[in-house]
Design a protein around this motif. Structure first.
Motif, PDB file in Angstrom:
ATOM      1  N   ALA A 124       0.832  -1.220  -0.013  1.00  0.00           N
ATOM      2  CA  ALA A 124      -0.056   0.048  -0.054  1.00  0.00           C
ATOM      3  C   ALA A 124       0.722   1.211  -0.094  1.00  0.00           C
ATOM      4  O   ALA A 124       1.866   1.273   0.806  1.00  0.00           O
ATOM      5  CB  ALA A 124      -0.867   0.021   1.023  1.00  0.00           C
ATOM      6  N   TYR A 125       0.579   2.185  -0.934  1.00  0.00           N
ATOM      7  CA  TYR A 125       1.358   3.409  -0.956  1.00  0.00           C
ATOM      8  C   TYR A 125       0.399   4.636  -0.840  1.00  0.00           C
ATOM      9  O   TYR A 125      -0.842   4.514  -1.491  1.00  0.00           O
ATOM     10  CB  TYR A 125       1.864   3.641  -2.287  1.00  0.00           C
ATOM     11  CG  TYR A 125       3.199   2.602  -2.735  1.00  0.00           C
ATOM     12  CD1 TYR A 125       4.543   3.074  -2.169  1.00  0.00           C
ATOM     13  CD2 TYR A 125       2.849   1.594  -3.378  1.00  0.00           C
ATOM     14  CE1 TYR A 125       5.350   2.057  -2.700  1.00  0.00           C
ATOM     15  CE2 TYR A 125       3.847   0.744  -3.698  1.00  0.00           C
ATOM     16  CZ  TYR A 125       5.172   0.979  -3.342  1.00  0.00           C
ATOM     17  OH  TYR A 125       6.236   0.179  -3.724  1.00  0.00           O
ATOM     18  N   ALA A 126       0.720   5.614  -0.075  1.00  0.00           N
ATOM     19  CA  ALA A 126       0.112   7.043   0.120  1.00  0.00           C
ATOM     20  C   ALA A 126       0.568   7.827  -0.725  1.00  0.00           C
ATOM     21  O   ALA A 126       2.062   8.036  -0.585  1.00  0.00           O
ATOM     22  CB  ALA A 126      -0.059   7.313   1.362  1.00  0.00           C
ATOM     23  N   ILE A 127      -0.013   8.563  -1.456  1.00  0.00           N
ATOM     24  CA  ILE A 127       0.446   9.447  -2.496  1.00  0.00           C
ATOM     25  C   ILE A 127      -0.071  10.819  -2.677  1.00  0.00           C
ATOM     26  O   ILE A 127      -1.321  11.030  -2.516  1.00  0.00           O
ATOM     27  CB  ILE A 127       0.097   9.044  -4.242  1.00  0.00           C
ATOM     28  CG1 ILE A 127       0.917   7.472  -4.198  1.00  0.00           C
ATOM     29  CG2 ILE A 127       0.991   9.967  -5.080  1.00  0.00           C
ATOM     30  CD1 ILE A 127       0.518   6.786  -5.300  1.00  0.00           C
ATOM     31  N   THR A 128       0.644  11.856  -2.426  1.00  0.00           N
ATOM     32  CA  THR A 128       0.172  13.205  -2.509  1.00  0.00           C
ATOM     33  C   THR A 128       0.792  13.878  -3.580  1.00  0.00           C
ATOM     34  O   THR A 128       1.966  13.427  -3.938  1.00  0.00           O
ATOM     35  CB  THR A 128       0.116  13.960  -1.207  1.00  0.00           C
ATOM     36  OG1 THR A 128       1.610  14.207  -0.881  1.00  0.00           O
ATOM     37  CG2 THR A 128      -0.500  13.298  -0.130  1.00  0.00           C
ATOM     38  N   ASP A 129       0.859  15.246  -3.703  1.00  0.00           N
ATOM     39  CA  ASP A 129       1.434  16.077  -4.596  1.00  0.00           C
ATOM     40  C   ASP A 129       2.843  16.097  -3.833  1.00  0.00           C
ATOM     41  O   ASP A 129       3.896  16.760  -4.623  1.00  0.00           O
ATOM     42  CB  ASP A 129       0.951  17.820  -4.702  1.00  0.00           C
ATOM     43  CG  ASP A 129      -0.315  17.641  -5.705  1.00  0.00           C
ATOM     44  OD1 ASP A 129      -0.421  16.517  -6.030  1.00  0.00           O
ATOM     45  OD2 ASP A 129      -1.172  18.583  -5.814  1.00  0.00           O
ATOM     46  N   ASN A 130       3.060  16.107  -2.481  1.00  0.00           N
ATOM     47  CA  ASN A 130       4.544  16.175  -1.878  1.00  0.00           C
ATOM     48  C   ASN A 130       5.261  15.126  -2.446  1.00  0.00           C
ATOM     49  O   ASN A 130       6.402  15.063  -1.494  1.00  0.00           O
ATOM     50  CB  ASN A 130       4.190  16.798  -0.623  1.00  0.00           C
ATOM     51  CG  ASN A 130       3.522  17.898  -0.330  1.00  0.00           C
ATOM     52  OD1 ASN A 130       3.821  19.056  -1.424  1.00  0.00           O
ATOM     53  ND2 ASN A 130       2.699  18.089   0.642  1.00  0.00           N
ATOM     54  N   GLY A 131       4.692  13.766  -2.336  1.00  0.00           N
ATOM     55  CA  GLY A 131       5.631  12.600  -2.486  1.00  0.00           C
ATOM     56  C   GLY A 131       4.900  11.333  -2.162  1.00  0.00           C
ATOM     57  O   GLY A 131       3.617  11.477  -2.196  1.00  0.00           O
ATOM     58  N   ILE A 132       5.498  10.228  -2.218  1.00  0.00           N
ATOM     59  CA  ILE A 132       4.875   9.100  -2.043  1.00  0.00           C
ATOM     60  C   ILE A 132       5.435   8.194  -1.047  1.00  0.00           C
ATOM     61  O   ILE A 132       6.712   8.312  -0.599  1.00  0.00           O
ATOM     62  CB  ILE A 132       5.287   8.166  -3.343  1.00  0.00           C
ATOM     63  CG1 ILE A 132       4.605   6.674  -3.187  1.00  0.00           C
ATOM     64  CG2 ILE A 132       6.603   8.102  -3.834  1.00  0.00           C
ATOM     65  CD1 ILE A 132       4.610   5.994  -4.606  1.00  0.00           C
ATOM     66  N   GLN A 133       4.656   7.645  -0.188  1.00  0.00           N
ATOM     67  CA  GLN A 133       5.137   6.829   1.229  1.00  0.00           C
ATOM     68  C   GLN A 133       4.539   5.603   1.126  1.00  0.00           C
ATOM     69  O   GLN A 133       3.484   5.274   0.726  1.00  0.00           O
ATOM     70  CB  GLN A 133       4.304   7.590   2.189  1.00  0.00           C
ATOM     71  CG  GLN A 133       4.706   6.784   3.407  1.00  0.00           C
ATOM     72  CD  GLN A 133       3.754   7.277   4.871  1.00  0.00           C
ATOM     73  OE1 GLN A 133       2.966   8.084   4.493  1.00  0.00           O
ATOM     74  NE2 GLN A 133       4.085   6.724   5.854  1.00  0.00           N
ATOM     75  N   LYS A 134       5.626   4.601   1.091  1.00  0.00           N
ATOM     76  CA  LYS A 134       5.286   3.069   1.375  1.00  0.00           C
ATOM     77  C   LYS A 134       4.564   2.678   2.700  1.00  0.00           C
ATOM     78  O   LYS A 134       5.578   2.787   3.498  1.00  0.00           O
ATOM     79  CB  LYS A 134       6.289   2.191   0.888  1.00  0.00           C
ATOM     80  CG  LYS A 134       5.860   0.626   0.998  1.00  0.00           C
ATOM     81  CD  LYS A 134       6.988  -0.159   0.289  1.00  0.00           C
ATOM     82  CE  LYS A 134       8.226  -0.221   1.133  1.00  0.00           C
ATOM     83  NZ  LYS A 134       8.203  -0.992   2.476  1.00  0.00           N
ATOM     84  N   ILE A 135       3.186   2.557   2.686  1.00  0.00           N
ATOM     85  CA  ILE A 135       2.674   2.187   4.200  1.00  0.00           C
ATOM     86  C   ILE A 135       3.079   1.036   4.925  1.00  0.00           C
ATOM     87  O   ILE A 135       3.515   1.038   5.983  1.00  0.00           O
ATOM     88  CB  ILE A 135       1.092   2.398   4.110  1.00  0.00           C
ATOM     89  CG1 ILE A 135       1.018   3.965   3.373  1.00  0.00           C
ATOM     90  CG2 ILE A 135       0.673   2.291   5.414  1.00  0.00           C
ATOM     91  CD1 ILE A 135      -0.663   4.112   3.060  1.00  0.00           C
TER      92      ILE A 135
END
Length: 243
Positions: A124-135
């Motif tokens: 699962a990844y969380a994605i915003t305009d500021n970047g991507i985070q592997k949850i």
């Protein structure tokens, strides 16, 4: 909330052993799940399909809008436990299903709150305009080696044993799952995927397609196309949720 999903056998395998499902639980809550089966041509698809169906049915049976976070966590753990028991039991009863198993990554999206449950190396990844985070953290040999400092993340991508997972649904009588929580304070995208995608498309490429892609409805298709242009030796599955 909007959501899209896609699954494909890839460029090498004739059978697709991945399964995904998106289920609206209420006007404000949606459940998404990706499972990546293993156990050979006769049983990998059975394991992923069975785990998906049992998990989703159990959540649908027990979910209510009034649930507190602790109750949601308990519900998801119980659904994982039931899915694991069902797949394991089938493997014990029928010789052709012996040893089958599957990864499982699922997200319950309730307004601006995400609860994610994981077993195996689907992500699962969380994605915003500021970047991507592997949850999620992979339950795999290479993840353990990275955590111990024996491999860098870059080395892990090419490590020969990267497909060896240390935890799966259905391979043992009891399995532990990991739970993650995320509060969404701005426009977020959530991506769930099997390793057929994450092994072929890196995080910055996922970020670019999700944030800068002209058509969000085609984002999953674009990610699949990138994986297939690189040979896609495994099945490829992903779900994208815009919150």
């Amino acid at each position: 909330m909007q959501y899209w999903g896609i699954t494909d056998p890839g460029c090498v395998r004739s059978q697709n052993q991945d399964t995904f499902q998106i289920k609206e639980l209420s006007p404000t809550a949606t459940l998404c799940i990706v499972c990546d089966g293993m156990g050979g041509a006769k049983s990998g698809n059975v394991a992923s399909k069975l785990a998906t169906e049992v998990f989703v049915e159990e959540v649908c049976r027990t979910y209510t809008e009034e649930m507190a976070q602790a109750e949601i966590d308990q519900m998801l753990r119980a659904a994982v436990k039931l899915a694991n028991f069902t797949v394991y039991d089938q493997g014990q009863q029928f010789e052709e299903f012996s040893g089958m198993g599957t990864t499982l990554v699922a997200a319950l999206v309730k307004e601006k709150e995400l609860t994610i449950v994981n077993v195996g190396d689907s992500r699962a990844y969380a994605i915003t305009d500021n970047g991507i985070q592997k949850i999620t953290a992979d339950h795999s040999l290479v993840e353990l080696m990275v955590q111990r400092g024996e491999l860098t993340p870059e080395e892990a991508r090419a490590y020969p044993g990267k497909n060896y997972i240390t935890r799966a649904i259905g391979t043992e009588a009891i399995v532990e799952c990991d739970l993650y929580h995320l509060d969404v304070e701005q426009e977020h995208h959530l991506l769930l995927c099997s390793d057929g995608l994450s092994n072929m498309v890196d995080e910055q490429e996922i970020l670019f397609e999700v944030v800068h892609g002209e058509n969000k409805e085609q984002c999953c298709v674009q990610l699949l196309d990138i994986a297939k242009k690189r040979g896609a030796p495994d099945n490829v599955t992903c779900i994208l949720v815009r919150i």
